[in-house]
Design an enzyme around this catalytic site. Structure first.
Site, mmCIF file in Angstrom:
data_model
loop_
_atom_site.group_PDB
_atom_site.id
_atom_site.type_symbol
_atom_site.label_atom_id
_atom_site.label_comp_id
_atom_site.label_asym_id
_atom_site.label_seq_id
_atom_site.Cartn_x
_atom_site.Cartn_y
_atom_site.Cartn_z
ATOM 1 N N MET A 81 -33.909 24.209 -96.134
ATOM 2 C CA MET A 81 -34.290 25.608 -95.935
ATOM 3 C C MET A 81 -33.354 26.565 -96.687
ATOM 4 O O MET A 81 -32.283 26.178 -97.121
ATOM 5 C CB MET A 81 -34.241 25.941 -94.438
ATOM 6 C CG MET A 81 -35.170 25.089 -93.602
ATOM 7 S SD MET A 81 -34.986 25.361 -91.829
ATOM 8 C CE MET A 81 -35.642 27.007 -91.638
ATOM 9 N N ASP A 240 -37.675 21.881 -93.521
ATOM 10 C CA ASP A 240 -37.404 20.490 -93.102
ATOM 11 C C ASP A 240 -37.244 20.342 -91.591
ATOM 12 O O ASP A 240 -37.655 19.331 -91.012
ATOM 13 C CB ASP A 240 -36.219 19.870 -93.862
ATOM 14 C CG ASP A 240 -34.896 20.595 -93.714
ATOM 15 O OD1 ASP A 240 -34.844 21.624 -93.021
ATOM 16 O OD2 ASP A 240 -33.908 20.126 -94.300
HETATM 17 O O1 LIG Z 1 -29.816 25.410 -93.053
HETATM 18 C C1 LIG Z 1 -30.438 24.600 -92.384
HETATM 19 C C2 LIG Z 1 -31.241 25.027 -91.233
HETATM 20 O O2 LIG Z 1 -31.099 26.378 -90.901
HETATM 21 C C3 LIG Z 1 -30.378 23.156 -92.780
HETATM 22 O O3 LIG Z 1 -30.834 22.335 -91.745
HETATM 23 C C4 LIG Z 1 -31.141 22.907 -94.040
HETATM 24 O O4 LIG Z 1 -32.521 23.031 -93.766
HETATM 25 C C5 LIG Z 1 -30.779 21.579 -94.687
HETATM 26 O O5 LIG Z 1 -31.275 20.454 -94.073
HETATM 27 P P1 LIG Z 1 -30.839 18.943 -94.345
HETATM 28 O O6 LIG Z 1 -30.797 18.717 -95.804
HETATM 29 O O7 LIG Z 1 -29.554 18.726 -93.662
HETATM 30 O O8 LIG Z 1 -31.952 18.163 -93.663
#
Ligand SMILES: O=C(CO)[C@@H](O)[C@H](O)COP(=O)(O)O
Ligand SMILES: Nc1ncnc2c1ncn2[C@@H]1O[C@H](COP(=O)(O)OP(=O)(O)O)[C@@H](O)[C@H]1O
Length: 499
Positions: A81, A240
């Site tokens: 995100m 995600d």
């Molecule tokens: O910044 C956030 C949610 O606000 C993170 O959860 C990103 O969405 C990255 O996700 P991953 O790569 O760790 O799954």
């Protein structure tokens, strides 16, 4: 047999799942790409690397697929995100993407509060101004790279860019738009008020769609390069964490998710957008239509473990590194770790804090450090569990997904630290599975995402909390919580020594 593909554009790698009509993952692969960290607090990626690795992954998947490519009916996406991808008038990338775990924007967050006001921002977006969100990144480029910003015609988020390169159509969907701080989360529309107050041309915001909306088909060139059929239907996909929630069946009240990827999140389903958590946890649109979720975020969850492995045991696999942690006692013989190695979000909004090992002893070996790292990450996630409990949520069962759910000892640790039952599903790839489910639902295979979840999701194992362990962890957690206030001042003083 018909199939769908779920593409999860994570921070460490793109993970691609080929899923059949019964929800069986018949093929899966992952292709990694690097983080670019030029200075402390900076975290970027090259959007071209996402596209190249996605196309290469799809092509490998199709090479090994022994069915008819025409039977792959739909594709959808899940993506890390908040990352800012700025495009010019030809939709070409203007600079590296600035990612969710980049914390250079503390000044811009202050400015958002000064101009929009903390309360008004919370009213419109349901969220506070955090360094990781997209709006402060837009302001940073505007202020620090005006020559780049001048050329910017539109911004998108990571998976939107990849989807655009695969289809030629450019959109953003609500679950990811919610993490930009530019969306009116309840009304589900861009906030002209925030754009005007911060002097951002609202044309910079792309057209909005729902996660299950069909947005086009694969371009002839991509079909040729990957072996996919040109008729494959492409659905927008989601953030995600929203996709992880779908892929873990978090589709009704009372359900809780723990996801340990690069970041770590504890996430809870919300029927509507009307509750008030005073910005203590994030409050976003779900990828299931017209519902929401709340979540707390540990910035460096899996990333702390990856960092530890890369620095101290580079040649080891995760499996080898963690092979002995189960035989190290709870508390790693008096060693505690705080996972603040890139700053933190929940419960401490603090870009300057950094991690610590407390209690190092001459007897400690690599496995004690490895256990302390896992425990520290899990304590940090427990901070979010506590916030939810303090706000009246009953958390007795947690579905655990992400890379962290691959390790048995860690799953038991989650049960003991959260004092809740931990459920492991047959696939730990929640976001990729959620994306595949959006494609299956979009293709009309099921009347609802809930029906799809009934067919697709299977519990593999349940980890019950062991009361003796719960008690030991309760005491350790109290000590863990004292590390943040004890190290805040020290880290501020160390700031000038960071590059
Ligand atoms: O910044 C956030 C949610 O606000 C993170 O959860 C990103 O969405 C990255 O996700 P991953 O790569 O760790 O799954
Ligand atoms: N076998 C394993 N045991 C425990 N943790 C693992 C294992 N393999 C990977 N991980 C952790 O999972 C993280 C990657 O998880 P993933 O869900 O793929 O992340 P992302 O979506 O951010 O790319 C890594 O940072 C690593 O710490």
């Amino acid at each position: 047999m018909k199939y769908v593909i779920g593409i999860d554009l994570g921070t460490s790698a793109v993970k691609i799942l080929l899923v059949n009509q019964h929800g069986d993952v018949v093929q899966e692969l992952s292709k990694a790409y690097p983080l670019i960290q030029e200075k402390t607090g900076y975290s970027e990626q090259d959007p071209q690397a996402w596209v190249d690795q996605t196309v290469s992954g799809l092509s490998d998947l199709l090479k090994d697929f022994n069915g008819n490519p025409e039977d792959i009916e739909g594709i959808s996406f899940s993506g890390q995100m908040h990352g800012l991808v700025l495009l010019d008038e030809k939709n070409d990338v203007l600079r590296n993407a600035i990612l969710w775990n980049d914390t250079r924007t503390t000044e811009q967050c202050k400015r958002i509060y000064e101009i929009v006001g903390e309360k008004r921002l919370l009213d419109i977006t349901k969220n506070p101004a955090l360094e990781g969100f997209t709006l402060p990144k837009i302001l940073w480029v505007k202020e620090n790279e005006p020559e780049v910003f001048e050329k910017a015609k539109v911004f998108v988020l990571p998976k939107d860019y990849v989807r655009y390169k695969l289809t030629g159509s450019l959109h953003m969907e609500y679950s990811d738009a919610a993490g930009t701080l530019l969306l009116d989360v309840r009304k589900q529309e861009w906030s002209n008020e925030i754009c005007e107050l911060l002097e951002i041309d609202h044309h910079l915001c792309p057209p909005l769609v729902h996660s299950h909306d069909e947005v086009g088909t694969i371009s002839p060139e991509i079909a040729k390069r990957t072996g996919l059929s040109e008729s494959v239907r492409v659905f927008a996909g989601g953030a995600d964490n929203a996709c992880g929630a779908i892929g873990a069946g978090i589709l009704e009240d009372g359900k809780t998710l723990c996801s340990i990827g690069t970041s770590g999140v504890v996430l809870s389903y919300e029927e509507n957008g009307t509750k008030d958590f005073q910005g203590k946890v994030h409050y976003f649109n779900h990828s299931a239509p017209d519902v929401y979720y709340t979540m707390g975020v540990t910035l460096a969850a899996g990333y702390s473990l990856t960092w530890f492995k890369d620095v101290f045991a580079k040649e080891e696999s995760f499996e080898n590194l963690l092979a002995n942690v189960g035989s190290v006692p709870i508390g790693a013989n008096g060693l505690l770790f705080t996972p603040y190695i890139v700053g933190e979000r929940t419960p401490h909004v603090d870009a300057e804090i950094r991690g610590s090992f407390i209690g190092m002893d001459g007897s400690h070996q690599l496995e004690h450090f490895a256990r302390a790292v896992l425990e520290g990450i899990t304590f940090s996630l427990n901070d979010s569990v506590e916030i939810f409990r303090e706000n009246g949520k009953n958390i007795d069962t947690v579905i655990s997904i992400g890379g962290g759910a691959k390790n048995e000892a860690w799953l038991q640790m989650q049960a003991d630290i959260f004092n809740a039952k931990i459920v492991k599903l047959s696939s730990e790839q929640g976001p990729g599975m959620g994306a595949a489910m959006l494609a299956a639902y979009g293709c009309g295979w099921f009347a609802s995402l809930q029906d799809c979840a009934k067919e697709f999701l299977r519990e593999e194992k349940v980890y019950e909390p062991i009361q003796e362990h719960v008690e030991s962890y309760r005491g350790l957690y109290e000590i863990y919580k004292d590390i943040y206030p004890a190290t805040t001042g020290l880290n501020k003083r160390l700031m000038e020594y960071r590059n």
